[in-house]
Design an enzyme around this catalytic site. Structure first.
Site, PDB file in Angstrom:
ATOM      1  N   HIS A  66       0.805  -1.220   0.000  1.00  0.00           N
ATOM      2  CA  HIS A  66       0.000   0.000   0.000  1.00  0.00           C
ATOM      3  C   HIS A  66       0.839   1.271   0.000  1.00  0.00           C
ATOM      4  CE1 HIS A  66      -3.135  -2.877   1.085  1.00  0.00           C
ATOM      5  NE2 HIS A  66      -3.982  -1.987   0.623  1.00  0.00           N
ATOM      6  N   GLY A  67       2.146   1.133   0.169  1.00  0.00           N
ATOM      7  CA  GLY A  67       2.973   2.338   0.128  1.00  0.00           C
ATOM      8  C   GLY A  67       4.310   2.082   0.785  1.00  0.00           C
TER       9      GLY A  67
END
Lengths: 382, 482
Positions: free
Chosen positions: B320-321
């Site tokens: 997600h990051g």
């Protein structure tokens, strides 16, 4: 079942295709009077613009600005937000009794800038006071309608602690004639002293502050009862309207005070020069036909405005100001021989030499607090 | 380009739909391919080259695996797969994680290496996962290799799911890539689904997102305001993400593709385990299929299963990051899921259902708070505020923000609930026939007045979405870190 499917397909194609086509067929508007801003131009195509994303961004802005029925879409949006009980729309507050308010929260205030601006004013006053008596150097910091008419704000609306800033700034200028107009304005809070749809004060609001200031500098002033009120427009929708864009919003009036029976003609006796050469005017009636009707006062803001006023007492006033002074200065025309107005946003010269050059005898720095705490030009005073 | 933009709505979509349907069937993939390339290049005019490279690379490796399989050479097959996976992960690693790695290396060793400052290509995490699903499935023999580079490229760059998912596995649409029908049913259902997604994104997510935006920028929080902000963000991310998925699924159907569902009313979950069966289904099934099960899943004893879960959830977080808060967020769920597996689920079963919902939503909202703050310092400050550490319980700010957003919050709660369940109860109480899993409008088609409700509802959603897109300036793209 098939009927629904046909209907959905037709509706979708007509809606998406129709609005798209209508936007391309309809002629582009250059200016949105409702929002009081120029709409964007189509972006210029070049490979460089595309690679840097400017073309894509520009096209999105262009399409959004010129979509078919732009004003109507916005009206619908605001109506829905209002119906859902939202009072914080487009960066402004929708208050009671048709009043809208500027939204300035604690987070919007840059304390360092406030400090810098206050210091700039004080140091300007300190140097000016070598030639001009301290009691002829005045500072007027106008509160916003959100403070004066707080009871018309949405309940619990978030605002910065304006009174604390007023206290602090006025205290820093205490060696000079720092006029606190809060109490005087608050005493008239139930009157029409601020516009409902614009962030400025009305002529009545300016009148109260003018009286207070005149008293503090020992200048004679006329009472409102001796003057005639001339209402010139009652369809003004100002800067707050342009943020909220509520079709059902109230309209404001614009009016003046002048000698009985003279209408606006009395101002023709004062010669006005703008930016050193162009002729100007105290009341620009043409602006009453435009969107921003507050520009009726002096035709808007200029770097410097010189008025050959009617005082005949040898006194020359310099007003360093924002737009709030435009409704104020017409009231002071009989108090000075000459009035000079300087707007630091547009005037680049040195202010100390300005004082000497024009034999200034009185100084008034007049700002609205929300401009004062955010203005990035006051350093020019130093 | 994003769906909630006027370049898409006023120019791209009408033109592409028109071209698609006037072209003969054999040219349609070509239309989609070029349209998708423009769609991607609109936001990433340079990085579209990476995607094209990726396409050729994965196509070649798919063909190689097939070739070596025919030659009966499993070693080379495996080599081709490994090359493919390494290539994909190297691209992802370089563009997404290089600076994160360097930054951490610097803070651990004090090496002082300079960061590369590479902008993340939008959607890279989605399309690399999609293409990896292809080569892995070809290797496992689940799908035949795609021989047409045109069809394969169409799959990789297909614009509906390109930048914000769902992660469409190759096998899901392998048949439809070469041969698909367009029907009135697919087009109308797709259009309706698109309008629903647009409404979720523009009317719900953007609106409540503005509240989160305001609260996260406040210099002084109270516990109540902090919770309001966390709840606002929880709604924003759900309606934004599921809205994008709806739009993607809807657009896919308008072109004859059938993607799998990506969300299934996740905020109705009674446990965290259930939440993750309902949230971003395409991602969790990807990790399950291509990481968890290959690692041994639950077949190698409990300690190994726990380790596998932790690995999967750390990777899920990192997906997600490139930031520690995402790793923390992933591990947070990993630990919760392990605890549920070990004992919590058994406890929850004994409790009344509503307690399970309260428990799940509490943990999910905390989870989103971790997810929302990439700055660890800000995160700990915010979490402290939520639990009243060093802040007062409530002040007038809270009441103001609540008064402005109260109606919206009620709407969000209603829209988060599974309306089909309600309809089932309603119809049952009237003694009507039981309801299938269809759309609420399909259940009431017997009534002629309600028949009109579905197109009317779609038009209202579209019109209001346009109105808010024109009038509102807050329209963020939340997945630029993915």
């Amino acid at each position: 079942m098939k009927k629904i499917r046909v209907m959905i397909t037709v509706c979708f194609v007509l809606f998406v295709g129709g609005i798209s086509a209508a936007g391309f067929i309809a002629k582009d508007r250059e200016f949105s009077p409702n929002e009081n801003r120029y709409l964007s131009d189509p972006p210029k195509f070049s490979w460089e613009n595309v690679l840097e994303g400017r073309f894509q961004k520009g096209l999105e802005e262009y399409l959004k600005d010129h979509i078919f029925g732009r004003d109507q879409w916005i009206t619908v949006k605001t109506a829905v937000q209002k119906a859902a009980g939202n009072t914080d729309i487009g960066g402004a507050y929708v208050g009671k009794d048709g009043y809208d308010f500027e939204k300035i929260t604690k987070e919007d205030v840059d304390d360092a800038l406030v400090e810098q601006n206050t210091r700039a004013v004080v140091s300007f006053f300190d140097r000016a006071s070598e030639k001009i008596a301290a009691d002829r150097i005045s500072f007027l910091l106008i509160p916003t309608s959100g403070l004066v008419m707080a009871d018309k704000l949405p309940k619990n609306a978030r605002l910065f602690d304006q009174s604390a800033y007023l206290d602090r700034i006025l205290d820093a200028v205490r060696d000079y004639n720092a006029v606190d107009v809060r109490a005087a304005l608050a005493a008239h809070a139930d009157e029409y002293i601020y516009y409902r749809t614009d962030h400025h004060w009305t002529t009545d609001g300016a009148f109260i502050a003018w009286q207070e200031w005149s008293r503090s500098v020992g200048m004679p002033y006329t009472d409102k009862s001796e003057l005639e009120k001339n209402v010139l427009a009652d369809d003004f929708r100002g800067s707050l309207y342009s943020k909220i864009l509520d079709a059902g919003s109230a309209c404001d009036s614009i009016w003046t005070y002048g000698p009985v029976g003279e209408g606006l003609s009395f101002v023709s006796g004062y010669k006005v020069t703008v930016d050193g050469k162009k002729p100007g005017m105290i009341y620009d009636v043409d602006k009453l036909d435009e969107k921003d009707k507050y520009a009726f006062f002096f035709g808007g803001n200029y770097g410097q405005v010189h008025i050959e006023a009617g005082g005949k007492n040898g006194r020359k006033l310099l007003v360093i100001k924002d737009s709030f002074a435009n409704a104020f200065v017409p009231l002071a025309l009989e108090q000075f021989d000459d009035i000079y107005m300087v707007d630091l946003r547009y005037y680049k010269g040195d202010m100390q030499s300005y004082l000497a050059e024009h034999d200034i005898t009185d100084i008034l720095v007049l700002y609205n607090i929300s401009n004062f705490i955010s203005d990035k030009n006051l350093y020019k005073l130093q | 380009m994003v769906f909630s933009s006027f370049v898409f709505l006023l120019v791209f979509l009408p033109i592409v739909l028109l071209l698609y349907y006037i072209c003969p069937r054999r040219l349609r993939n070509l239309v989609l391919l070029f349209a998708s390339l423009i769609f991607y290049a609109w936001g990433e005019p340079v990085y579209v080259l990476i995607m094209l490279f990726s396409t050729v690379f994965d196509y070649t490796n798919g063909r190689l695996i097939e070739y070596f399989r025919a030659k009966n050479s499993p070693g080379r097959m495996k080599a081709a797969l490994v090359v493919d996976l390494c290539g994909n992960l190297a691209i992802l690693g370089f563009f997404k994680y290089a600076d994160f790695f360097i930054g951490n290396l610097n803070s651990v060793t004090g090496a002082g290496l300079s960061l590369l400052h590479i902008a993340l290509p939008i959607g890279i995490s989605f399309y690399t996962f999609q293409t990896m699903s292809y080569t892995i499935d070809v290797y496992w023999g689940r799908v035949p290799a795609q021989h047409s580079i045109l069809d394969f490229a169409t799959y990789v760059v297909l614009f509906p799911q390109l930048i914000a998912g769902p992660i469409v596995q190759y096998k899901t649409i392998a048949d439809e890539l070469t041969c698909r029908k367009s029907s009135l049913e697919d087009f109308s259902e797709g259009a309706f689904r698109f309008a629903v997604g647009m409404g979720k994104k523009v009317l719900l997510a953007n609106q409540i997102g503005a509240l989160w935006n305001e609260i996260s920028g406040m210099s002084e929080l109270t516990a109540a305001t902090a919770w309001l902000g966390a709840v606002a963000y929880s709604f924003q991310i759900y309606f934004d993400f599921s809205g994008y998925s709806d739009m993607a699924i809807g657009l896919g159907r308008m072109f004859g593709f059938h993607f799998l569902e990506n969300f299934n009313f996740p905020y109705m979950a009674g446990s965290i385990t259930e939440f993750w069966r309902r949230w971003h289904i395409s991602l969790s099934s990807w990790f399950k299929e291509y990481v968890y099960i290959p690692l041994g899943g639950n077949r190698k004893g409990m300690p190994r299963q726990i380790l596998n879960l932790l690995i999967v959830w750390m990777l899920t977080g990192l997906w997600h990051g490139a930031s520690w808060n995402f790793v923390l967020w992933g591990l947070y769920y990993g630990v919760l899921l392990i605890m549920e597996k070990l004992f919590l689920l058994r406890w929850l079963e004994k409790l009344p259902a509503w307690l399970g919902h309260v428990y799940s939503m509490f943990l999910v909202v905390i989870g989103w708070t971790i997810f929302a703050q990439t700055d660890m310092h800000a995160l700990s400050g915010y979490l402290k505020a939520m639990f009243g550490v060093g802040v007062s319980a409530v002040n007038s700010d809270f009441f103001y923000l609540l008064s402005c957003n109260g109606v919206l919050l009620v709407i969000l709660v209603i829209c988060s609930a599974d309306h089909r369940a309600w309809l089932r109860i309603l119809l049952k109480s009237r003694g009507d026939r039981p309801v299938s899993d269809g759309n609420i409008f399909d259940e009431v088609q017997s009534s002629p007045v309600l028949t009109l409700a579905k197109p009317a509802f779609m038009l209202v959603l579209l019109a209001l979405s346009y109105a808010f897109l024109v009038g509102d300036s807050y329209n963020p793209f939340l997945y630029f870190r993915f």
